[in-house]
Design an enzyme around this catalytic site. Sequence first.
Site, PDB file in Angstrom:
ATOM      1  CB  CYS A   1      53.811 109.231  10.623  1.00 49.43           C
ATOM      2  SG  CYS A   1      55.767 109.289   9.517  1.00 49.43           S
TER       3      CYS A   1
ATOM      4  NE  ARG B   1      50.867 111.083  15.374  1.00 48.21           N
ATOM      5  CZ  ARG B   1      51.699 111.520  16.521  1.00 48.21           C
ATOM      6  NH1 ARG B   1      51.208 111.924  17.761  1.00 48.21           N
ATOM      7  NH2 ARG B   1      53.116 110.749  17.136  1.00 48.21           N
TER       8      ARG B   1
ATOM      9  CD1 TRP C   1      56.992 116.101   9.715  1.00 42.53           C
ATOM     10  CD2 TRP C   1      58.761 114.700  10.348  1.00 42.53           C
ATOM     11  NE1 TRP C   1      58.376 116.836  10.219  1.00 42.53           N
ATOM     12  CE2 TRP C   1      59.826 115.564  10.727  1.00 42.53           C
ATOM     13  CE3 TRP C   1      59.306 113.368  10.764  1.00 42.53           C
ATOM     14  CZ2 TRP C   1      60.503 115.679  11.424  1.00 42.53           C
ATOM     15  CZ3 TRP C   1      60.943 113.665  11.460  1.00 42.53           C
ATOM     16  CH2 TRP C   1      61.736 114.522  11.520  1.00 42.53           C
TER      17      TRP C   1
ATOM     18  CG  ASN D   1      54.726 107.302  14.376  1.00 40.39           C
ATOM     19  OD1 ASN D   1      54.870 107.958  13.673  1.00 40.39           O
ATOM     20  ND2 ASN D   1      53.785 107.574  15.156  1.00 40.39           N
ATOM     21  N   GLY D   2      57.673 105.819  12.867  1.00 36.25           N
ATOM     22  CA  GLY D   2      58.539 105.245  13.645  1.00 36.25           C
ATOM     23  C   GLY D   2      59.950 105.151  12.780  1.00 36.25           C
TER      24      GLY D   2
ATOM     25  CD  GLU E   1      59.469 127.757  24.375  1.00 37.14           C
ATOM     26  OE1 GLU E   1      60.500 127.334  24.433  1.00 37.14           O
ATOM     27  OE2 GLU E   1      58.506 128.496  24.130  1.00 37.14           O
TER      28      GLU E   1
ATOM     29  CE  LYS F   1      57.807 127.764  20.871  1.00 37.76           C
ATOM     30  NZ  LYS F   1      57.365 126.796  21.610  1.00 37.76           N
TER      31      LYS F   1
ATOM     32  CD  GLU G   1      57.931 125.809  16.925  1.00 39.16           C
ATOM     33  OE1 GLU G   1      57.715 125.712  18.053  1.00 39.16           O
ATOM     34  OE2 GLU G   1      58.230 124.248  16.919  1.00 39.16           O
TER      35      GLU G   1
ATOM     36  CG  HIS H   1      82.234 138.122  26.903  1.00 37.99           C
ATOM     37  ND1 HIS H   1      83.775 138.927  27.179  1.00 37.99           N
ATOM     38  CD2 HIS H   1      81.239 138.759  27.539  1.00 37.99           C
ATOM     39  CE1 HIS H   1      83.696 138.605  28.168  1.00 37.99           C
ATOM     40  NE2 HIS H   1      82.370 138.955  28.360  1.00 37.99           N
TER      41      HIS H   1
ATOM     42  CE  LYS I   1      52.278 120.037  20.160  1.00 37.17           C
ATOM     43  NZ  LYS I   1      52.350 121.266  20.424  1.00 37.17           N
TER      44      LYS I   1
HETATM   45  O1  M6R Z   1      56.558 116.914  23.639  1.00 32.97           O
HETATM   46  P1  M6R Z   1      57.789 117.365  24.137  1.00 32.97           P
HETATM   47  O2  M6R Z   1      57.531 118.521  24.846  1.00 32.97           O
HETATM   48  O3  M6R Z   1      58.310 116.363  24.140  1.00 32.97           O
HETATM   49  O4  M6R Z   1      58.465 117.680  22.479  1.00 32.97           O
HETATM   50  C1  M6R Z   1      59.817 118.366  22.768  1.00 32.97           C
HETATM   51  C2  M6R Z   1      59.392 119.471  21.710  1.00 32.97           C
HETATM   52  O5  M6R Z   1      59.650 118.727  20.487  1.00 32.97           O
HETATM   53  C3  M6R Z   1      59.109 120.453  22.319  1.00 32.97           C
HETATM   54  O6  M6R Z   1      58.684 121.202  22.483  1.00 32.97           O
HETATM   55  C4  M6R Z   1      59.265 121.646  20.055  1.00 32.97           C
HETATM   56  O7  M6R Z   1      60.280 122.312  20.402  1.00 32.97           O
HETATM   57  C5  M6R Z   1      58.331 123.028  19.873  1.00 32.97           C
HETATM   58  N1  M6R Z   1      58.075 122.207  19.040  1.00 32.97           N
HETATM   59  C6  M6R Z   1      58.405 124.142  20.449  1.00 32.97           C
HETATM   60  O8  M6R Z   1      57.394 124.864  20.238  1.00 32.97           O
END
Ligand code: M6R
Length: 607
Positions: free
Chosen positions: A2, A27, A74, A100-101, A480, A484, A487, A503, A602
């Site tokens: 948000c 956001r 969001w 927001n929250g 990672e 990536k 997502e 295994h 984000k």
């Molecule tokens: O702002 P932060 O680094 O704490 O965020 C952590 C995760 O939410 C963030 O890295 C998320 O996994 C990304 N969307 C990955 O690309």
Amino acid sequence: MCGIVGYIGHRDSQSILLEGLKKLEYRGYDSAGIAVFTENGLQAKKAKGRLAVLEGELLNAPLQGSIGIGHTRWATHGKPSDVNSHPHVNTEKQISVVHNGIIENYVSLKEELIAKGYTFTSETDTEVIAHLIADLYEGDIVAAVRAAVKRMRGAYGLGVLAENEPDKLVAVRLQSPLIIGVGEHENFIASDIPAILEHTRDVYILNDGEMAVLTKDGVTLTDLEGTPVSRETYRVEWDLQTAEKGGYDHFMLKEIYEQPRAYRDTMGPRIAEGRVVLDEIGMSEADIQAIRRIHIVACGTAYHAGLVGKHAIEQLTRIPVETDVASEYRYRDPIITPDTLVIVVSQSGETADTLAALREAKRQGARVLAITNVVGSSVAREADDVILTMAGPEIAVASTKAYSTQLIAFYLVALYFAQVKRSIDAGLLAETLQALQELPDQVERLLGEAETLKHAAEALTKVENLFFIGRGLDFTVVQEGSLKLKEISYIHSEAYAAGELKHGTLALITDGIPVIALATQETLFEKTLSNIVEVKARGAKVIGIANEGHTELAKEADETLYIPRTMPLLTPALSVVPLQLLAYYTSLARGNDVDKPRNLAKSVTVE
Ligand code: M6R
């Protein structure tokens, strides 16, 4: 998670709110809305979908007035819909709220308010706030908001307008970011700086439990008891261009290409005269010598950076390191002793789980070092020591330059601790610093070959499952790479330690399934190559990535990519780049919204 924006001044607020919301869409982007004081009183317009939908509706029926609040959502409580969009209002439509929250006790508050005769129209927790403020309102909106937040549990950044007091915009925060922009006869609120940077560079960063009352001509900061808070404004040095696409099709691509610059800036003056200089952390030699164990705690991509951090710190200092995802850390009753250093990693510095872990660590007496990208963020303010990554604003939901600059920060911390503990000899220190400083040019070379990845991505557009494999540090990087890809391409993928496949998971390797194998660790190369042969024997289509010169990979893999040679410890800072590009091009080829993947946001400010 948000985005909030608010304006009080002398200009048309609708365009300022919409422009601000565009900068905050990262956001949350399932619905949006604004409320404006018009000549007919407080009027709102809300729409499900991207901000463009709301914008379209407002084209035909603009809301004219110079005071307003806006929100991009969001969804947490209640599906994305017009009615669940913010701003929310009380029954008489006299109080308007953007939030927001999450209000954790909204159910009991709602029951109480319903019993008093209030009628709810949405499924959200936020609507409770509008009715609660209305219930407590006795002609003073500031007092009513203060009284209302005392009844609320949870996290909130709030912007509030009241029909009877059209000269005030009230903002309050607890565990959700909120900044106040200070202009000339106009003031702003926002969840993040880019939303208002076009109008002012002078901001107050609200702390938890603080409130701001904005008028056209001034801003008053207080705590929740009404005690004045005195604070200097913070001058934002970076410009809006840094937070805009600058000719790239997507923020993600721009941010991938910014990595050489970001590496240079993050190392910057921290490497000087053949040593690492971390003056910003207040740890004395004795403090560092006293560390007996380190916990690295973070979420998502930042957690993956922490996995590399563990390798770097253990290898260079021999201090034992544990890594945890923040959402698990505090619930597993971790052993935190006074000689434990907890390192939290967060791009945004606002991730609720990471913040909660930080607080738990501090509560148990640990010293907390934060690696974050955002000056003045909650994590930065609450940690004992802070290392800022100099990635610049990261807008794409998929994190790229934040991860790679977190790696640089970890290398610097590991080397710095090793210098102090004298666990690294002068030769290795010099060699590592030299190799670190070569990384930006090497990333530039890799980016020059980005087109190769387009071809590899084409092969992935039609698949629904794939695997990433690697050993040692390569295993951390494929985790990672897999996140990536997942997502933003929505392809199901799993990252496996290459030696672990046999295994159980090998049963899933069938004809044509893609396997992306990372084999950059020299001492493990032959072992990973054997694992590649194993999956090939079961029909896998292998994309192999190794250091330049390992031509034997081409004999086994269907497609090969090479990265420039560096020291094994530093390879993640290079090998992640092709994986980022692969995810980007695959998402693009599948027609997805690269920067705003479904269901995500984000900055994750809820648990
Ligand atoms: O702002 P932060 O680094 O704490 O965020 C952590 C995760 O939410 C963030 O890295 C998320 O996994 C990304 N969307 C990955 O690309």
